[in-house]
Write a protein that holds these residues in place. Structure first.
Motif, mmCIF file in Angstrom:
data_model
loop_
_atom_site.group_PDB
_atom_site.id
_atom_site.type_symbol
_atom_site.label_atom_id
_atom_site.label_comp_id
_atom_site.label_asym_id
_atom_site.label_seq_id
_atom_site.Cartn_x
_atom_site.Cartn_y
_atom_site.Cartn_z
ATOM 1 N N SER A 1 0.599 -4.346 15.752
ATOM 2 C CA SER A 1 -0.511 -3.755 15.157
ATOM 3 C C SER A 1 0.293 -3.235 13.749
ATOM 4 O O SER A 1 1.300 -2.531 13.662
ATOM 5 N N GLY A 2 -0.256 -3.714 12.778
ATOM 6 C CA GLY A 2 0.170 -3.143 11.121
ATOM 7 C C GLY A 2 1.241 -4.182 10.883
ATOM 8 O O GLY A 2 2.074 -4.206 9.634
ATOM 9 N N ALA A 3 1.612 -5.358 11.357
ATOM 10 C CA ALA A 3 2.000 -6.286 11.080
ATOM 11 C C ALA A 3 1.997 -7.143 9.697
ATOM 12 O O ALA A 3 2.809 -7.845 9.093
ATOM 13 N N GLY A 4 0.548 -6.951 9.265
ATOM 14 C CA GLY A 4 0.119 -7.608 8.143
ATOM 15 C C GLY A 4 -0.873 -8.911 8.594
ATOM 16 O O GLY A 4 -1.483 -9.550 7.343
ATOM 17 N N LYS A 5 -1.477 -8.993 9.634
ATOM 18 C CA LYS A 5 -2.166 -10.144 10.302
ATOM 19 C C LYS A 5 -3.588 -10.176 9.406
ATOM 20 O O LYS A 5 -3.988 -11.041 8.898
ATOM 21 N N SER A 6 -4.267 -9.031 9.363
ATOM 22 C CA SER A 6 -5.429 -8.715 8.795
ATOM 23 C C SER A 6 -5.431 -8.909 7.201
ATOM 24 O O SER A 6 -6.268 -9.774 6.633
ATOM 25 N N THR A 7 -4.388 -8.408 6.885
ATOM 26 C CA THR A 7 -4.333 -8.565 5.178
ATOM 27 C C THR A 7 -4.203 -9.892 5.081
ATOM 28 O O THR A 7 -4.736 -10.531 3.850
ATOM 29 N N PHE B 1 0.832 -1.278 -0.096
ATOM 30 C CA PHE B 1 0.055 0.016 -0.025
ATOM 31 C C PHE B 1 1.065 1.052 0.047
ATOM 32 O O PHE B 1 1.469 1.427 0.955
ATOM 33 N N GLU C 1 -8.922 -11.223 14.897
ATOM 34 C CA GLU C 1 -8.928 -10.429 16.410
ATOM 35 C C GLU C 1 -10.379 -10.970 17.037
ATOM 36 O O GLU C 1 -10.867 -9.753 17.567
ATOM 37 N N ALA D 1 2.408 -4.414 3.149
ATOM 38 C CA ALA D 1 1.623 -4.979 4.207
ATOM 39 C C ALA D 1 1.934 -6.516 4.302
ATOM 40 O O ALA D 1 2.046 -7.142 5.381
ATOM 41 N N THR E 1 4.209 1.177 1.868
ATOM 42 C CA THR E 1 4.108 0.141 2.910
ATOM 43 C C THR E 1 4.057 -1.301 2.340
ATOM 44 O O THR E 1 3.093 -1.543 1.698
ATOM 45 N N HIS F 1 -3.735 -10.900 19.302
ATOM 46 C CA HIS F 1 -2.672 -9.889 19.819
ATOM 47 C C HIS F 1 -2.173 -10.480 21.228
ATOM 48 O O HIS F 1 -1.127 -10.081 21.544
HETATM 49 N N1 LIG Z 1 -6.473 -0.746 2.406
HETATM 50 C C1 LIG Z 1 -5.469 -0.252 3.039
HETATM 51 N N2 LIG Z 1 -4.593 1.078 2.563
HETATM 52 C C2 LIG Z 1 -3.556 1.521 3.087
HETATM 53 N N3 LIG Z 1 -2.881 0.665 3.836
HETATM 54 C C3 LIG Z 1 -3.280 -0.497 4.344
HETATM 55 C C4 LIG Z 1 -4.500 -0.893 3.937
HETATM 56 N N4 LIG Z 1 -4.643 -2.271 4.537
HETATM 57 C C5 LIG Z 1 -3.543 -2.318 5.353
HETATM 58 N N5 LIG Z 1 -2.750 -1.182 5.294
HETATM 59 C C6 LIG Z 1 -1.342 -1.144 6.030
HETATM 60 O O1 LIG Z 1 -0.928 -2.378 5.710
HETATM 61 C C7 LIG Z 1 -0.042 -2.619 7.046
HETATM 62 C C8 LIG Z 1 -0.712 -4.062 7.230
HETATM 63 O O2 LIG Z 1 -1.866 -3.746 8.103
HETATM 64 P P1 LIG Z 1 -2.812 -5.212 8.499
HETATM 65 O O3 LIG Z 1 -4.097 -4.575 9.050
HETATM 66 O O4 LIG Z 1 -2.756 -6.207 7.896
HETATM 67 O O5 LIG Z 1 -1.894 -5.248 10.157
HETATM 68 P P2 LIG Z 1 -2.533 -5.957 11.260
HETATM 69 O O6 LIG Z 1 -0.981 -6.757 11.679
HETATM 70 O O7 LIG Z 1 -3.588 -6.836 11.120
HETATM 71 O O8 LIG Z 1 -2.581 -4.796 12.199
HETATM 72 P P3 LIG Z 1 -3.889 -4.544 13.335
HETATM 73 O O9 LIG Z 1 -3.593 -5.603 14.314
HETATM 74 O O10 LIG Z 1 -3.653 -3.107 13.727
HETATM 75 O O11 LIG Z 1 -5.149 -4.914 12.774
HETATM 76 C C9 LIG Z 1 -0.398 -1.612 7.709
HETATM 77 O O12 LIG Z 1 0.572 -0.670 7.847
HETATM 78 C C10 LIG Z 1 -1.669 -1.117 7.371
HETATM 79 O O13 LIG Z 1 -1.776 0.460 7.601
#
Ligand SMILES: Nc1ncnc2c1ncn2[C@@H]1O[C@H](COP(=O)(O)OP(=O)(O)OP(=O)(O)O)[C@@H](O)[C@H]1O
Length: 278
Positions: A43-49, A18, A181, A23, A21, A214
């Motif tokens: 937070s932001g490690a990429g888990k949700s993606t 993104f 989560e 992801a 970044t 988490h």
């Molecule tokens: N749609 C998007 N647009 C821009 N950046 C994104 C988008 N989705 C994710 N990111 C970025 O990609 C990175 C990974 O995000 P992700 O949500 O996968 O992390 P995470 O480990 O699930 O964090 P959290 O625990 O906060 O949900 C982060 O830096 C986030 O800001």
């Protein structure tokens, strides 16, 4: 209820950027059917993606996902809808229809398996087949939710709502549950009941569970395998007992900064501490 499928989920070199970044950065994982995998990381490690890509709610820039003979990353149309039905998602905020009763919320899960307009129109009118009602009631009974069946979802506690969401997911007949989560907004006692429900569907129904957490302690206690992510990469993949302090440092950073990068993370650290005491 579940479709018992033995295919391994193969994630091969999955990447997604993104802007500047990364992801996800060349993530590869092989998840055999029936595992309960905890994905941990800051937070932001990429888990949700990662979870959203498995379900195809998000697309990758590179890499692919293969399940048995099926290339998930190139599914379209009905095949894609079928894949999403087989990979039920659980979200932090439960995503129930708050003004509808619990039973209807659970039966909605069955809709994903029914094709055609008639089923959807009937559902809008609150008419579901007896078979769906029976399956939903059985799922609610299993998780001690039967007395709440006719209550509006909004009257339930967070932990109860998340267990209703698990019942709804079960009615899809999934081979895999992807939980993003699922306990982040719950107090430790409710968090535990939700993790126990996920463990039950994994062990008793043989459903593969991939759960973003988490809470390191929750992952250690409930997941047979832990995957640690940091800045879009997999930096740990092993059994809970292999997760040493050095490995935790690779995932979360040094202890001094580990839980305080954001206020939200500090809150989660407090919750994690309470987890042990619950
Ligand atoms: N749609 C998007 N647009 C821009 N950046 C994104 C988008 N989705 C994710 N990111 C970025 O990609 C990175 C990974 O995000 P992700 O949500 O996968 O992390 P995470 O480990 O699930 O964090 P959290 O625990 O906060 O949900 C982060 O830096 C986030 O800001």
């Amino acid at each position: 209820m579940s479709r018992r499928m033995n295919a391994t989920l193969e994630i091969q070199g999955l990447s997604r950027r993104f802007g500047n970044t990364a992801a996800l950065d060349a993530v590869s994982l092989s998840i055999p059917a029936g595992q309960m995998v905890g994905i941990i990381g800051r937070s932001g490690a990429g888990k949700s993606t990662l979870l959203r890509m498995i379900n195809r709610m998000a697309e990758s820039d590179a890499g692919r996902i293969v399940w048995g003979r099926q290339e998930v990353t190139s599914l379209r149309g009905q095949a894609l809808r079928d894949w999403r039905t087989g990979c039920a998602m659980i979200f932090q905020q439960f995503n129930l229809v708050q003004r509808l009763d619990v039973l209807t919320n659970v039966m909605i899960g069955r809709l994903n398996r029914r094709r055609g307009l008639a089923a959807r129109v009937n559902a809008l009118l609150g008419r579901f087949p007896d078979e769906d009602r029976a399956l939903a009631l059985a799922a609610l009974e299993r998780f001690d939710l039967l007395p709440t069946a006719l209550q509006r979802a909004e009257t339930l506690s967070g932990g109860q709502q998340q267990r209703v969401a698990i019942c709804r997911a079960l009615l899809q007949g999934p081979h895999t549950i992807l939980a993003d989560e699922p306990i982040a907004s719950l107090d430790p006692r409710n968090a535990r009941t939700v993790m126990e429900a996920l463990r039950a569907v994994n062990r008793r129904d043989g459903i593969t569970v991939v759960v973003n957490l988490h809470h390191l302690d929750a992952a250690r206690e409930f997941c047979g395998r832990i995957v640690g992510m940091q800045a879009g990469r997999v930096v740990f993949d092993g059994a809970p007992e292999q997760l040493t302090e050095a490995a935790a440092e690779r995932i979360y950073g040094p202890p001094a900064t580990r839980h305080a990068a954001t206020a939200a993370e500090a809150d989660r650290a407090i919750l994690a501490a309470r987890w042990a005491a619950a």
